[in-house]
Motif scaffolding. Structure first.
Motif, PDB file in Angstrom:
ATOM      1  N   ASN A  54       1.636  -6.138  -1.284  1.00  0.00           N
ATOM      2  CA  ASN A  54       0.990  -5.421  -2.390  1.00  0.00           C
ATOM      3  C   ASN A  54       0.905  -6.215  -3.689  1.00  0.00           C
ATOM      4  O   ASN A  54       0.575  -5.647  -4.733  1.00  0.00           O
ATOM      5  CB  ASN A  54       1.704  -4.087  -2.663  1.00  0.00           C
ATOM      6  CG  ASN A  54       1.771  -3.198  -1.439  1.00  0.00           C
ATOM      7  OD1 ASN A  54       0.793  -3.057  -0.706  1.00  0.00           O
ATOM      8  ND2 ASN A  54       2.940  -2.615  -1.186  1.00  0.00           N
ATOM      9  N   LEU A  55       1.201  -7.498  -3.641  1.00  0.00           N
ATOM     10  CA  LEU A  55       1.099  -8.305  -4.859  1.00  0.00           C
ATOM     11  C   LEU A  55      -0.277  -8.925  -4.995  1.00  0.00           C
ATOM     12  O   LEU A  55      -0.872  -8.917  -6.073  1.00  0.00           O
ATOM     13  CB  LEU A  55       2.170  -9.398  -4.860  1.00  0.00           C
ATOM     14  CG  LEU A  55       2.295 -10.217  -6.155  1.00  0.00           C
ATOM     15  CD1 LEU A  55       2.629  -9.313  -7.332  1.00  0.00           C
ATOM     16  CD2 LEU A  55       3.357 -11.298  -6.001  1.00  0.00           C
ATOM     17  N   TRP A  56      -0.793  -9.469  -3.894  1.00  0.00           N
ATOM     18  CA  TRP A  56      -2.127 -10.061  -3.875  1.00  0.00           C
ATOM     19  C   TRP A  56      -3.015  -9.281  -2.910  1.00  0.00           C
ATOM     20  O   TRP A  56      -2.548  -8.816  -1.873  1.00  0.00           O
ATOM     21  CB  TRP A  56      -2.077 -11.508  -3.391  1.00  0.00           C
ATOM     22  CG  TRP A  56      -1.388 -12.474  -4.281  1.00  0.00           C
ATOM     23  CD1 TRP A  56      -0.052 -12.731  -4.343  1.00  0.00           C
ATOM     24  CD2 TRP A  56      -2.000 -13.358  -5.222  1.00  0.00           C
ATOM     25  NE1 TRP A  56       0.209 -13.712  -5.260  1.00  0.00           N
ATOM     26  CE2 TRP A  56      -0.972 -14.125  -5.824  1.00  0.00           C
ATOM     27  CE3 TRP A  56      -3.323 -13.582  -5.629  1.00  0.00           C
ATOM     28  CZ2 TRP A  56      -1.216 -15.088  -6.794  1.00  0.00           C
ATOM     29  CZ3 TRP A  56      -3.565 -14.551  -6.590  1.00  0.00           C
ATOM     30  CH2 TRP A  56      -2.524 -15.284  -7.167  1.00  0.00           C
ATOM     31  N   LYS A  57      -4.283  -9.182  -3.230  1.00  0.00           N
ATOM     32  CA  LYS A  57      -5.257  -8.641  -2.282  1.00  0.00           C
ATOM     33  C   LYS A  57      -5.684  -9.767  -1.347  1.00  0.00           C
ATOM     34  O   LYS A  57      -5.944 -10.882  -1.792  1.00  0.00           O
ATOM     35  CB  LYS A  57      -6.476  -8.087  -3.029  1.00  0.00           C
ATOM     36  CG  LYS A  57      -6.161  -6.923  -3.956  1.00  0.00           C
ATOM     37  CD  LYS A  57      -7.393  -6.515  -4.753  1.00  0.00           C
ATOM     38  CE  LYS A  57      -7.060  -5.386  -5.733  1.00  0.00           C
ATOM     39  NZ  LYS A  57      -8.228  -5.048  -6.588  1.00  0.00           N
ATOM     40  N   ASP A  58      -5.763  -9.463  -0.055  1.00  0.00           N
ATOM     41  CA  ASP A  58      -6.128 -10.497   0.916  1.00  0.00           C
ATOM     42  C   ASP A  58      -7.464 -11.140   0.578  1.00  0.00           C
ATOM     43  O   ASP A  58      -7.635 -12.359   0.724  1.00  0.00           O
ATOM     44  CB  ASP A  58      -6.189  -9.907   2.333  1.00  0.00           C
ATOM     45  CG  ASP A  58      -4.812  -9.667   2.926  1.00  0.00           C
ATOM     46  OD1 ASP A  58      -3.813 -10.161   2.346  1.00  0.00           O
ATOM     47  OD2 ASP A  58      -4.728  -8.995   3.982  1.00  0.00           O
ATOM     48  N   GLU A  59      -8.420 -10.332   0.108  1.00  0.00           N
ATOM     49  CA  GLU A  59      -9.734 -10.895  -0.210  1.00  0.00           C
ATOM     50  C   GLU A  59      -9.658 -11.844  -1.405  1.00  0.00           C
ATOM     51  O   GLU A  59     -10.441 -12.798  -1.498  1.00  0.00           O
ATOM     52  CB  GLU A  59     -10.758  -9.788  -0.472  1.00  0.00           C
ATOM     53  CG  GLU A  59     -10.419  -8.838  -1.604  1.00  0.00           C
ATOM     54  CD  GLU A  59      -9.676  -7.588  -1.145  1.00  0.00           C
ATOM     55  OE1 GLU A  59      -9.834  -6.534  -1.797  1.00  0.00           O
ATOM     56  OE2 GLU A  59      -8.944  -7.671  -0.130  1.00  0.00           O
ATOM     57  N   HIS A  60      -8.706 -11.623  -2.306  1.00  0.00           N
ATOM     58  CA  HIS A  60      -8.537 -12.526  -3.438  1.00  0.00           C
ATOM     59  C   HIS A  60      -7.900 -13.838  -2.986  1.00  0.00           C
ATOM     60  O   HIS A  60      -8.303 -14.914  -3.433  1.00  0.00           O
ATOM     61  CB  HIS A  60      -7.685 -11.874  -4.522  1.00  0.00           C
ATOM     62  CG  HIS A  60      -8.403 -10.811  -5.281  1.00  0.00           C
ATOM     63  ND1 HIS A  60      -7.814 -10.094  -6.316  1.00  0.00           N
ATOM     64  CD2 HIS A  60      -9.675 -10.334  -5.172  1.00  0.00           C
ATOM     65  CE1 HIS A  60      -8.697  -9.235  -6.794  1.00  0.00           C
ATOM     66  NE2 HIS A  60      -9.812  -9.350  -6.114  1.00  0.00           N
ATOM     67  N   ILE A  61      -6.904 -13.747  -2.112  1.00  0.00           N
ATOM     68  CA  ILE A  61      -6.295 -14.967  -1.570  1.00  0.00           C
ATOM     69  C   ILE A  61      -7.350 -15.806  -0.866  1.00  0.00           C
ATOM     70  O   ILE A  61      -7.440 -17.023  -1.068  1.00  0.00           O
ATOM     71  CB  ILE A  61      -5.154 -14.622  -0.590  1.00  0.00           C
ATOM     72  CG1 ILE A  61      -4.017 -13.901  -1.315  1.00  0.00           C
ATOM     73  CG2 ILE A  61      -4.633 -15.890   0.088  1.00  0.00           C
ATOM     74  CD1 ILE A  61      -2.909 -13.422  -0.380  1.00  0.00           C
TER      75      ILE A  61
END
Length: 253
Positions: free
Chosen positions: A146-153
């Protein structure tokens, strides 16, 4: 370094305060990319986070930006950009990358169309790549639920790319192998090794300042003088971050 791909390195973080370690990251990353024979680093950009980052003991952005300006005054290729710190709210790292990428494209020379008007397309020269510069500790945060969104990574590693400088106690190759997204785009993740282990922590710096201990040679002298002149990090002087929980991803301390 003709025929190399130009690169701009972007570091996002609180820089609270900026330390010699932060500056060293840029030098190590530039050396690593140059040694590949493929890239030429043309600029480094430090982007201090917004005041609404939600971090305790966060000095006001105007002070953090000013300290970075003092820290890089001896560099001929690293600069500070206040855009992120001037936004109305905290901005996710991927959005900061998008902003700087669009600024890069706008700065490129334009080709002329048949009617001698300027085309919207950049001239057919080497378009600089924008890469996120970080320590291995940031790479580890990609695993935090819940820290990073997968699409942002995915956008960061696919569209931009990472230059990750190793830190003691971290296994960046392991972090990559544990992530399907990072594995898929590992060709765009550059792991740079710091031959001289540099573990200066901004957290330690703040604690030392509160205790009246010396931080000389850990920070640029101009930054130490600024901190003293503005009575920062003395325990009651720092501007506390927003008490609301924020998604503090992609930032260095």
């Amino acid at each position: 370094m003709k025929n190399r791909i130009p690169v701009v390195l972007l570091a996002c973080g609180s820089f609270n305060p900026i330390t010699n370690m932060h500056l060293r990251l840029f030098e190590v990353a530039r050396d690593h990319l140059h040694q590949t024979g493929t890239y030429q680093v043309i600029r480094g950009v430090i982007s201090p986070v917004n005041d609404n980052y939600g971090k305790k003991d966060l000095a006001a952005a105007q002070h953090r930006v000013a300290m970075v300006q003092l820290a890089v005054q001896t560099s001929d290729w690293i600069g500070v950009d206040p855009w992120e710190s001037e936004q109305a709210q905290w901005t996710e790292t991927v959005k900061v990358l998008r902003h700087h990428h669009s600024q890069l494209l706008r700065s490129l020379p334009r080709t002329e169309g048949p009617d001698h008007s300027k085309s919207v397309s950049p001239a057919p020269t080497a378009v600089p790549q924008l890469k996120l510069l970080c320590g291995a500790d940031v790479l580890k945060t990609f695993q935090t639920p819940n820290l990073w969104k997968d699409e942002h990574i995915q956008e960061i590693v696919e569209k931009f790319g990472l230059v990750c400088v190793g830190r003691a106690g971290h296994d960046p190759k392991g972090y990559i192998s544990d992530s399907a997204i990072l594995q898929r785009y590992q060709h765009n993740i550059h792991l740079a090794r710091e031959p001289v282990q540099n573990e200066i922590s901004a957290t330690y710096i703040r604690r030392a300042l509160r205790q009246g201990l010396s931080v000389k040679y850990l920070l640029p002298d101009a930054v130490i003088a600024y901190i003293k002149d503005h009575n920062l990090y003395t325990g009651d002087s720092s501007r506390n971050g927003n008490s609301n929980t924020q998604n503090n991803a992609g930032k260095t301390s």
